[in-house]
Design a protein around this motif. Structure first.
Motif, PDB file in Angstrom:
ATOM      1  N   ASP A  87       6.078  10.321  -5.241  1.00  0.00           N
ATOM      2  CA  ASP A  87       6.229   8.901  -4.896  1.00  0.00           C
ATOM      3  C   ASP A  87       4.904   8.334  -4.410  1.00  0.00           C
ATOM      4  O   ASP A  87       4.677   8.131  -3.214  1.00  0.00           O
ATOM      5  CB  ASP A  87       7.311   8.729  -3.823  1.00  0.00           C
ATOM      6  CG  ASP A  87       8.704   8.937  -4.378  1.00  0.00           C
ATOM      7  OD1 ASP A  87       8.890   8.753  -5.584  1.00  0.00           O
ATOM      8  OD2 ASP A  87       9.606   9.290  -3.593  1.00  0.00           O
ATOM      9  N   SER A  88       4.022   8.097  -5.348  1.00  0.00           N
ATOM     10  CA  SER A  88       2.708   7.540  -5.050  1.00  0.00           C
ATOM     11  C   SER A  88       2.300   6.639  -6.199  1.00  0.00           C
ATOM     12  O   SER A  88       2.264   7.069  -7.352  1.00  0.00           O
ATOM     13  CB  SER A  88       1.668   8.652  -4.871  1.00  0.00           C
ATOM     14  OG  SER A  88       0.350   8.129  -4.904  1.00  0.00           O
ATOM     15  N   GLY A 134       5.599   2.585  -3.381  1.00  0.00           N
ATOM     16  CA  GLY A 134       5.417   2.367  -1.945  1.00  0.00           C
ATOM     17  C   GLY A 134       4.119   2.840  -1.329  1.00  0.00           C
ATOM     18  O   GLY A 134       4.081   3.088  -0.120  1.00  0.00           O
ATOM     19  N   SER A 135       3.037   2.945  -2.095  1.00  0.00           N
ATOM     20  CA  SER A 135       1.753   3.296  -1.483  1.00  0.00           C
ATOM     21  C   SER A 135       1.322   2.227  -0.482  1.00  0.00           C
ATOM     22  O   SER A 135       0.711   2.521   0.545  1.00  0.00           O
ATOM     23  CB  SER A 135       0.679   3.464  -2.566  1.00  0.00           C
ATOM     24  OG  SER A 135       0.926   4.606  -3.347  1.00  0.00           O
ATOM     25  N   CYS A 136       1.665   0.978  -0.771  1.00  0.00           N
ATOM     26  CA  CYS A 136       1.354  -0.115   0.149  1.00  0.00           C
ATOM     27  C   CYS A 136       2.172   0.002   1.430  1.00  0.00           C
ATOM     28  O   CYS A 136       1.695  -0.312   2.524  1.00  0.00           O
ATOM     29  CB  CYS A 136       1.606  -1.456  -0.522  1.00  0.00           C
ATOM     30  SG  CYS A 136       3.271  -1.641  -1.207  1.00  0.00           S
ATOM     31  N   VAL A 137       3.406   0.469   1.287  1.00  0.00           N
ATOM     32  CA  VAL A 137       4.283   0.659   2.450  1.00  0.00           C
ATOM     33  C   VAL A 137       3.694   1.720   3.374  1.00  0.00           C
ATOM     34  O   VAL A 137       3.659   1.549   4.600  1.00  0.00           O
ATOM     35  CB  VAL A 137       5.702   1.075   2.007  1.00  0.00           C
ATOM     36  CG1 VAL A 137       6.581   1.334   3.221  1.00  0.00           C
ATOM     37  CG2 VAL A 137       6.323   0.002   1.127  1.00  0.00           C
ATOM     38  N   ASP A 138       3.215   2.806   2.780  1.00  0.00           N
ATOM     39  CA  ASP A 138       2.612   3.881   3.574  1.00  0.00           C
ATOM     40  C   ASP A 138       1.335   3.424   4.270  1.00  0.00           C
ATOM     41  O   ASP A 138       1.013   3.900   5.359  1.00  0.00           O
ATOM     42  CB  ASP A 138       2.296   5.083   2.668  1.00  0.00           C
ATOM     43  CG  ASP A 138       3.549   5.712   2.072  1.00  0.00           C
ATOM     44  OD1 ASP A 138       4.630   5.566   2.678  1.00  0.00           O
ATOM     45  OD2 ASP A 138       3.443   6.349   1.006  1.00  0.00           O
ATOM     46  N   ALA A 139       0.618   2.506   3.637  1.00  0.00           N
ATOM     47  CA  ALA A 139      -0.656   2.052   4.193  1.00  0.00           C
ATOM     48  C   ALA A 139      -0.482   1.040   5.320  1.00  0.00           C
ATOM     49  O   ALA A 139      -1.367   0.893   6.167  1.00  0.00           O
ATOM     50  CB  ALA A 139      -1.518   1.437   3.093  1.00  0.00           C
ATOM     51  N   ASP A 151       4.728  -2.187   9.522  1.00  0.00           N
ATOM     52  CA  ASP A 151       6.070  -2.233   8.936  1.00  0.00           C
ATOM     53  C   ASP A 151       6.342  -3.602   8.310  1.00  0.00           C
ATOM     54  O   ASP A 151       7.430  -4.147   8.405  1.00  0.00           O
ATOM     55  CB  ASP A 151       7.124  -1.925  10.008  1.00  0.00           C
ATOM     56  CG  ASP A 151       8.525  -1.708   9.416  1.00  0.00           C
ATOM     57  OD1 ASP A 151       8.625  -1.094   8.339  1.00  0.00           O
ATOM     58  OD2 ASP A 151       9.511  -2.164  10.030  1.00  0.00           O
ATOM     59  N   HIS A 183       7.908  -3.644   2.238  1.00  0.00           N
ATOM     60  CA  HIS A 183       8.899  -2.667   1.802  1.00  0.00           C
ATOM     61  C   HIS A 183       9.188  -2.852   0.321  1.00  0.00           C
ATOM     62  O   HIS A 183       9.020  -3.953  -0.220  1.00  0.00           O
ATOM     63  CB  HIS A 183      10.200  -2.815   2.606  1.00  0.00           C
ATOM     64  CG  HIS A 183      10.039  -2.579   4.067  1.00  0.00           C
ATOM     65  ND1 HIS A 183       9.765  -3.605   4.954  1.00  0.00           N
ATOM     66  CD2 HIS A 183      10.088  -1.440   4.804  1.00  0.00           C
ATOM     67  CE1 HIS A 183       9.668  -3.107   6.175  1.00  0.00           C
ATOM     68  NE2 HIS A 183       9.850  -1.801   6.118  1.00  0.00           N
ATOM     69  N   CYS A 201      -2.722  -2.954   2.593  1.00  0.00           N
ATOM     70  CA  CYS A 201      -1.899  -2.859   1.382  1.00  0.00           C
ATOM     71  C   CYS A 201      -2.697  -3.242   0.144  1.00  0.00           C
ATOM     72  O   CYS A 201      -2.467  -2.701  -0.950  1.00  0.00           O
ATOM     73  CB  CYS A 201      -0.655  -3.734   1.506  1.00  0.00           C
ATOM     74  SG  CYS A 201      -1.002  -5.495   1.816  1.00  0.00           S
TER      75      CYS A 201
END
Length: 272
Positions: free
Chosen positions: A124-125, A147-152, A156, A159, A178
């Motif tokens: 999931d990248s 969801g790489s932007c979500v992780d970055a 919060d 999403h 993001c």
């Protein structure tokens, strides 16, 4: 037991400690770097997010840059106008305008609107999947949705909803993390109060764009022709023949009338 055998090494160590302490103290005076007294005062004004959205390594680096005049007093995207005013007071200057910005994902090609080339079952990248034939989305320029932007995002504020990243504008601090994380380069900073937006990042010609997504911009130009203040221009992109075009809003001109939304036959312009 010879008491001298115990006292002598203690005495030697004590003398060495005094000597080295004196040397270090002398060196700290000789090689001391004078710090601008404004640096700690500016640092106290900053929120301490250390997000890097200002373009510097963190709040410490930004405070030094502001004190030196190498960065504006409103350089902190997290603090916004309130922090800019405090920093300006320390620096003895005017804060200037600091319009609130927010990240925006230029894609609405979710699982219902965008077609897929294949089923992806890997990591999931977004960056990893993008290396596999550009990702599973048939549109090579759309949101991959891993969801790489979500992780970055440290706040919060973003999403993945039904296969597309969506920004919570109330939480977003416009740090830009993001934007750096997105391999498709489809996230940008836009004015918070300007809610009429082109929700497409396609770089394809009209026919190709229509095949892969139900809400893609096809560069027809109806929005630009219908805009009463000429706030939309059709930007030519790439080296395709015929050239591909996409609508781009000039927010300094846009009055948020929403007429372009009605003119767009593809639903590629929305008021968010």
């Amino acid at each position: 037991m010879d008491i001298n055998a115990i006292l002598f090494p203690i005495l030697v160590l004590g003398c060495m400690g005094v000597i080295f302490g004196a040397i270090l103290g002398f060196a700290s005076i000789i090689f001391r770097v004078e710090q601008d007294p404004k640096v700690p005062l500016v640092r106290e004004c900053l929120p301490g997010a250390n997000c890097g959205g200002c373009g510097f390594a963190g709040c410490d680096a930004l405070s030094e840059a502001i004190a030196k005049g190498e960065a504006p007093v409103n350089a902190c995207p997290v603090g916004g106008a309130a922090v800019a005013e405090k920093v300006a007071a320390v620096m003895g200057v005017e804060a200037g305008s600091s319009e609130k910005m927010t990240a925006f994902v230029k894609c609405q090609g979710d699982c219902d609107k965008a077609k897929s080339k294949f089923e992806y079952y890997g990591v999931d990248s977004c960056n990893f999947e993008a290396s596999v034939s550009g990702g599973h989305k048939a549109c090579a320029h759309g949101c991959i949705g891993d969801g790489s932007c979500v992780d970055a995002c440290a706040f919060d504020a973003i999403h993945v909803v039904n296969g597309v990243a969506v920004v919570d504008m109330e939480k977003c601090v416009a740090c830009g993390a993001c934007i750096k994380a997105c391999p498709k380069k489809l996230i940008e900073l836009v004015p918070y109060n300007k809610r009429v937006r082109v929700v497409c990042n396609s770089l394809d010609q009209a026919a190709a764009a229509m095949k892969v997504c139900d809400t893609s911009c096809i560069g027809c130009g109806k929005c630009a022709k219908g805009c009463p203040v000429e706030a939309i221009e059709m930007t030519t992109i790439g080296n395709l023949v015929p050239p591909a075009k996409i609508a781009k809003i000039d927010y300094s001109k846009c009055v948020q009338c929403g007429k372009c939304i009605k003119e767009c036959p593809r639903g590629a312009i929305l008021k968010v």
